[in-house]
Motif scaffolding. Sequence first.
Motif, PDB file in Angstrom:
ATOM      1  N   PHE A   1       0.805  -1.220   0.000  1.00  0.00           N
ATOM      2  CA  PHE A   1       0.000   0.000   0.000  1.00  0.00           C
ATOM      3  C   PHE A   1       0.840   1.273   0.000  1.00  0.00           C
ATOM      4  CE2 PHE A   1      -3.381  -2.378   2.725  1.00  0.00           C
ATOM      5  CZ  PHE A   1      -3.510  -3.316   1.717  1.00  0.00           C
ATOM      6  N   GLY A   2       2.132   1.160   0.245  1.00  0.00           N
ATOM      7  CA  GLY A   2       2.965   2.358   0.340  1.00  0.00           C
ATOM      8  C   GLY A   2       3.383   2.613   1.763  1.00  0.00           C
ATOM      9  N   ASN A   3       4.454   3.376   1.938  1.00  0.00           N
ATOM     10  CA  ASN A   3       5.017   3.562   3.275  1.00  0.00           C
ATOM     11  C   ASN A   3       4.621   4.883   3.916  1.00  0.00           C
ATOM     12  OD1 ASN A   3       6.464   5.301   1.723  1.00  0.00           O
ATOM     13  ND2 ASN A   3       8.481   4.416   2.130  1.00  0.00           N
ATOM     14  N   GLY A   4       3.569   5.502   3.431  1.00  0.00           N
ATOM     15  CA  GLY A   4       3.111   6.744   4.036  1.00  0.00           C
ATOM     16  C   GLY A   4       2.298   6.476   5.288  1.00  0.00           C
ATOM     17  N   SER A   5       1.653   7.501   5.809  1.00  0.00           N
ATOM     18  CA  SER A   5       0.815   7.337   6.983  1.00  0.00           C
ATOM     19  C   SER A   5      -0.440   6.559   6.592  1.00  0.00           C
ATOM     20  CB  SER A   5       0.421   8.696   7.553  1.00  0.00           C
ATOM     21  OG  SER A   5      -0.482   9.342   6.673  1.00  0.00           O
ATOM     22  N   VAL A   6      -1.225   6.201   7.590  1.00  0.00           N
ATOM     23  CA  VAL A   6      -2.468   5.467   7.346  1.00  0.00           C
ATOM     24  C   VAL A   6      -3.345   6.220   6.357  1.00  0.00           C
ATOM     25  CG1 VAL A   6      -4.612   4.701   8.431  1.00  0.00           C
ATOM     26  CG2 VAL A   6      -2.426   4.294   9.570  1.00  0.00           C
ATOM     27  N   ARG A   7      -3.439   7.518   6.529  1.00  0.00           N
ATOM     28  CA  ARG A   7      -4.319   8.314   5.677  1.00  0.00           C
ATOM     29  C   ARG A   7      -3.787   8.453   4.252  1.00  0.00           C
ATOM     30  NH1 ARG A   7      -2.636  13.591   5.361  1.00  0.00           N
ATOM     31  NH2 ARG A   7      -4.749  14.364   5.017  1.00  0.00           N
ATOM     32  N   GLU A   8      -2.487   8.201   4.043  1.00  0.00           N
ATOM     33  CA  GLU A   8      -1.903   8.362   2.713  1.00  0.00           C
ATOM     34  C   GLU A   8      -1.803   7.039   1.950  1.00  0.00           C
ATOM     35  OE1 GLU A   8       1.745   9.995   4.078  1.00  0.00           O
ATOM     36  OE2 GLU A   8       1.120  12.067   3.796  1.00  0.00           O
ATOM     37  N   ARG A   9      -2.073   5.931   2.632  1.00  0.00           N
ATOM     38  CA  ARG A   9      -1.925   4.635   1.988  1.00  0.00           C
ATOM     39  C   ARG A   9      -2.970   4.434   0.903  1.00  0.00           C
ATOM     40  NH1 ARG A   9      -0.776   1.103   7.377  1.00  0.00           N
ATOM     41  NH2 ARG A   9       1.438   1.542   7.544  1.00  0.00           N
ATOM     42  N   GLN A  10      -2.588   3.684  -0.109  1.00  0.00           N
ATOM     43  CA  GLN A  10      -3.499   3.340  -1.194  1.00  0.00           C
ATOM     44  C   GLN A  10      -4.142   1.998  -0.847  1.00  0.00           C
ATOM     45  OE1 GLN A  10      -0.381   3.700  -4.263  1.00  0.00           O
ATOM     46  NE2 GLN A  10      -1.597   5.351  -5.147  1.00  0.00           N
ATOM     47  N   TRP A  11      -5.223   2.073  -0.108  1.00  0.00           N
ATOM     48  CA  TRP A  11      -5.839   0.859   0.426  1.00  0.00           C
ATOM     49  C   TRP A  11      -6.321  -0.075  -0.682  1.00  0.00           C
ATOM     50  CZ3 TRP A  11      -6.214  -0.335   5.690  1.00  0.00           C
ATOM     51  CH2 TRP A  11      -5.798   0.672   6.562  1.00  0.00           C
ATOM     52  N   ASP A  12      -6.681   0.485  -1.839  1.00  0.00           N
ATOM     53  CA  ASP A  12      -7.196  -0.382  -2.890  1.00  0.00           C
ATOM     54  C   ASP A  12      -6.116  -1.250  -3.535  1.00  0.00           C
ATOM     55  OD1 ASP A  12      -5.896   1.655  -4.196  1.00  0.00           O
ATOM     56  OD2 ASP A  12      -7.574   2.195  -5.494  1.00  0.00           O
ATOM     57  N   LYS A  13      -4.846  -1.039  -3.155  1.00  0.00           N
ATOM     58  CA  LYS A  13      -3.779  -1.905  -3.664  1.00  0.00           C
ATOM     59  C   LYS A  13      -3.935  -3.345  -3.163  1.00  0.00           C
ATOM     60  CE  LYS A  13      -1.129   0.841  -6.145  1.00  0.00           C
ATOM     61  NZ  LYS A  13       0.259   1.122  -5.814  1.00  0.00           N
ATOM     62  N   VAL A  14      -4.821  -3.564  -2.174  1.00  0.00           N
ATOM     63  CA  VAL A  14      -5.047  -4.922  -1.692  1.00  0.00           C
ATOM     64  C   VAL A  14      -5.571  -5.809  -2.820  1.00  0.00           C
ATOM     65  CG1 VAL A  14      -7.432  -4.560  -0.937  1.00  0.00           C
ATOM     66  CG2 VAL A  14      -6.013  -6.261   0.232  1.00  0.00           C
ATOM     67  N   TYR A  15      -6.152  -5.205  -3.847  1.00  0.00           N
ATOM     68  CA  TYR A  15      -6.646  -5.986  -4.977  1.00  0.00           C
ATOM     69  C   TYR A  15      -5.512  -6.593  -5.793  1.00  0.00           C
ATOM     70  CZ  TYR A  15     -11.310  -4.207  -4.000  1.00  0.00           C
ATOM     71  OH  TYR A  15     -12.514  -3.916  -3.393  1.00  0.00           O
TER      72      TYR A  15
ATOM     73  N   THR B   1     -13.378  -5.272   2.205  1.00  0.00           N
ATOM     74  CA  THR B   1     -13.369  -4.722   3.557  1.00  0.00           C
ATOM     75  C   THR B   1     -12.134  -3.873   3.789  1.00  0.00           C
ATOM     76  OG1 THR B   1     -14.709  -6.507   4.495  1.00  0.00           O
ATOM     77  CG2 THR B   1     -13.234  -5.343   6.003  1.00  0.00           C
ATOM     78  N   LEU B   2     -10.963  -4.409   3.447  1.00  0.00           N
ATOM     79  CA  LEU B   2      -9.719  -3.661   3.670  1.00  0.00           C
ATOM     80  C   LEU B   2      -9.686  -2.389   2.828  1.00  0.00           C
ATOM     81  CD1 LEU B   2      -7.135  -6.603   3.782  1.00  0.00           C
ATOM     82  CD2 LEU B   2      -7.746  -5.097   5.672  1.00  0.00           C
ATOM     83  N   ALA B   3     -10.107  -2.487   1.574  1.00  0.00           N
ATOM     84  CA  ALA B   3     -10.015  -1.341   0.677  1.00  0.00           C
ATOM     85  C   ALA B   3     -10.976  -0.228   1.060  1.00  0.00           C
ATOM     86  CB  ALA B   3     -10.283  -1.781  -0.770  1.00  0.00           C
ATOM     87  N   ASN B   4     -12.165  -0.588   1.548  1.00  0.00           N
ATOM     88  CA  ASN B   4     -13.185   0.420   1.806  1.00  0.00           C
ATOM     89  C   ASN B   4     -13.328   0.797   3.271  1.00  0.00           C
ATOM     90  OD1 ASN B   4     -14.785   0.852  -0.924  1.00  0.00           O
ATOM     91  ND2 ASN B   4     -14.296  -1.323  -0.804  1.00  0.00           N
ATOM     92  N   LEU B   5     -13.277  -0.190   4.161  1.00  0.00           N
ATOM     93  CA  LEU B   5     -13.401   0.124   5.576  1.00  0.00           C
ATOM     94  C   LEU B   5     -12.086   0.596   6.177  1.00  0.00           C
ATOM     95  CD1 LEU B   5     -15.771  -2.595   7.102  1.00  0.00           C
ATOM     96  CD2 LEU B   5     -16.264  -0.230   6.503  1.00  0.00           C
ATOM     97  N   GLY B   6     -10.957   0.145   5.606  1.00  0.00           N
ATOM     98  CA  GLY B   6      -9.656   0.538   6.167  1.00  0.00           C
ATOM     99  C   GLY B   6      -9.540   2.031   6.423  1.00  0.00           C
ATOM    100  N   PRO B   7      -9.670   2.863   5.392  1.00  0.00           N
ATOM    101  CA  PRO B   7      -9.573   4.310   5.632  1.00  0.00           C
ATOM    102  C   PRO B   7     -10.782   4.885   6.360  1.00  0.00           C
ATOM    103  CG  PRO B   7     -10.034   3.854   3.311  1.00  0.00           C
ATOM    104  CD  PRO B   7      -9.752   2.528   3.957  1.00  0.00           C
ATOM    105  N   ALA B   8     -11.966   4.283   6.194  1.00  0.00           N
ATOM    106  CA  ALA B   8     -13.184   4.842   6.789  1.00  0.00           C
ATOM    107  C   ALA B   8     -13.210   4.695   8.303  1.00  0.00           C
ATOM    108  CB  ALA B   8     -14.423   4.177   6.181  1.00  0.00           C
TER     109      ALA B   8
END
Length: 875
Positions: A432-446, A709-716
């Motif tokens: 997802f990238g090494n940024g903060s939680v809010r900067e991660r690309q959660w949809d990379k889980v796909y 779940t990870l892609a959508n709920l992760g940041p939410a």
Amino acid sequence: MKAIRRFTVRTVLPERIQPLARLASNLRWSWHRPTQQLFERLDPKLWRQSHDPVALLGSFSREQLQALAADEDLVARVHEVSQDLDRYLTGSRWYQSLGADAPKSIAYFSPEYGIASVLPQYSGGLGILAGDHLKAASDLGVPLIGVGLLYAAGYFKQSLSRDGWQQETYPVLDPDGLPLSLLREADGTPAQVELPLPNDRRLMAHIWRADVGRVPLLLLDSNVAGNDEAARHITDRLYGGGGDHRLQQELLLGMGGVKALRIFQRLTGCAAPEVFHTNEGHAGFLGIERIRELMDEGLTWDEALAAGRANTVFTTHTPVPAGIDRFERLQVGHFFRAGLAPNVPIDKILALGEENYSGGDPIKFNMAVMGLRLAQRANGVAKLHGVVSRGMFSGLWPGFDTNEVPISSVTNGVHVPTWVDPRIAELALAKFGNGSVRERQWDKVYDVSDAEIWQLRRELRGNLIEDVRRRLRSSWKKRGATDAELAWTDHVLDPDVLTIGFARRVPTYKRLTLMLRDPARLKALLLHPEHPIQLVIAGKSHPADEQGKRMIQDLVRFTDDPEIRHRIVFLPNYDIAMARTLFPGCDVWLNNPLRPLEACGTSGMKAAINGGLNLSVLDGWWDEMYDGDNGWAIPTANPSTASGADSLFSADERDDIEASALYGLLENHVAPRFYADEAAEGAGAAGPSEPLATDDQLPHQWIAMIRHTLANLGPAVSAERMVEDYVRQLYTPASVSGRAIRNNGFAAARNLAGWTTRVHHAWKDVAVEHVDSLGMQDDPQIGDLVRVSAFIQLGSLAPEDVCVEIAHGKVSEGDELLDTSFDQLTLKEDLGDGRFLFSGEVQIDRSGSFGYTVRVLPHHPSLASKTELGLVTNA
């Protein structure tokens, strides 16, 4: 023989590894994996036993410390991690990019904080939420200062008797052995707050500081030598005692907390808080102390109240009146007459908590009601909870529709670095990238393969099972079992069986034993030959809650059955340490409260960020975030209860219906999907003892739900999202209001107070005398304009003191406006004798029944909302 005195000797580290002391004392280590790995490197076995850096360093002999200091690689790593902490503490983060309106400092008051297992100052969700709030604020660079109490025994440790009854113990904590430092004056003496008590007694408290990353947390401790015996025990335990004991705790938290902040400002030079956030009503007396300060500066009560309210935020966490602290009015008055707030009118203080509304008890002092009256901005902790709160407190705003009650909502979140398993975190870092939680690309889980996700989930499940077996064996030994009786615990649970978790406090509304409504059906689910389930359950009941304890006992007796005890376990002493393996290891998180009594409920969020799916009643956060692909919704028998309607069924009928729905979901949807029955298409699904290996055997639909779940709920569900919402929606507007009202020697506060008094006195004379409408055709159509003229009597008020509105929308059979919209009417003519003509146009925007009315409300630029004063005159 027993020692007559006990004290803790602090470790003195060699200079080369001296930064370890600082790393141990800052609780950032509790969510920072590299710091944890550094301490683990010092002694892996001891670290696994304690996960406590202070205790770990204290266990080393002088010779061991010298050996560590001689390890060049270790010394280099110590300094590297220490420099990383320096950058974290001083560097610019998200908050530093905001404009000048953002407050320079924010005070956050809470009765409990769940930050790390080494600092057990929490009982459940409220404390965990407060801890996550501080951690996320630190990660975002929000200049927060936490304020709370230091409880000598925390909450309690839970164990079970042989017959499954909850037992409580209260081991006393030694502050010198915790990651705390005592706040001291320049001469080295402990800084101290002091409150007067009745009968010429005094309550004194020391101030301990915990560093939660960038956030200082101030904890008040009444166990000081200058207090009498009763005063020393005021901070003995969390939510212990009642009556005077609880009231004194809340006086110390609120009024003493403000005094502690002022001492902290003086000693450290930090900025004075521009916003005060009251996390639940327990800390509400902070508003009285601030009024006392302002009145000492020369403001009147009304002026001080206006100034204090402007920059105060109140968060309510309870959806039921029974969850609110209430005291006798006479009891509160008794304490204030001891001189807690000299020069502040006691009758005014008592009026703040008065239940002077329909259904209220006039002899009670309500802490949440006071919190709302002392704050210009208030919120619930989920969208549905906002709806429930507006209904519960609507009596404070008579004449307004419930949806206009000025209580907004900010949905809770969880601190992802704290609650996500290290293996998930490593995957996120890689993918997802090494940024903060809010900067991660959660949809990379796909981009992660099904096999990789499934293997990771099995590892997490296996890790949980190891922990469960260890804890279960320990629990049984405390219940009196011998080693010879416990061989079966080595085979409890199966790493390839669908694992469902349920862990939380055990009040009755959370329905711990709903799963036991039909024991035979639950047993069949546990022992199903093709797709069995297994349950890991934990939870504490309040020591005074006999019904909650009985629920635990009923469940424990069920789990003790030799036929099923390998598939269902109850683990005592649920805490942060247990949660770290429980949330990642469960495939499904179960939550079945009585809707709508779950304010938010963040446990399912912690499961979601670890790839767990939720199986829950549509309550709290799940009501707004369930989308059909991230888990399952348990149907409710009384869906209308959220609106306050009468129940459709008795309590027993309701529980039977909802338990049956739960069993049905498990039997027909959850378990078959986990075991790939739907994907196997008759080829034969893998059983519980046959690990899924080939791609054809993988439960692809289940894994797709994990990804979603990870892609959508992760940041939410992230606490960073939550804190950003607080900053934008509440903290920044509160700081703007607070600055404006304090400018020019509180000129705006004086103006608002005078205006408010004048409006309250004059409002009885305000009336809507007559309303005319022009432009209405015999057969009105969508798009037609209706011109409305309203003749308003304002008495002694001026037109600029009010807002005249036309409310329009759909009309029910009882002539109630629904889906209401509001348009402001403009002043057209002064008719003399306090009468004015207001007019405007409204467009018919819907077919079917349509109606309108006119109303008058107070208007002032310093009000946060038009409903704030609770005054309205309707046509």
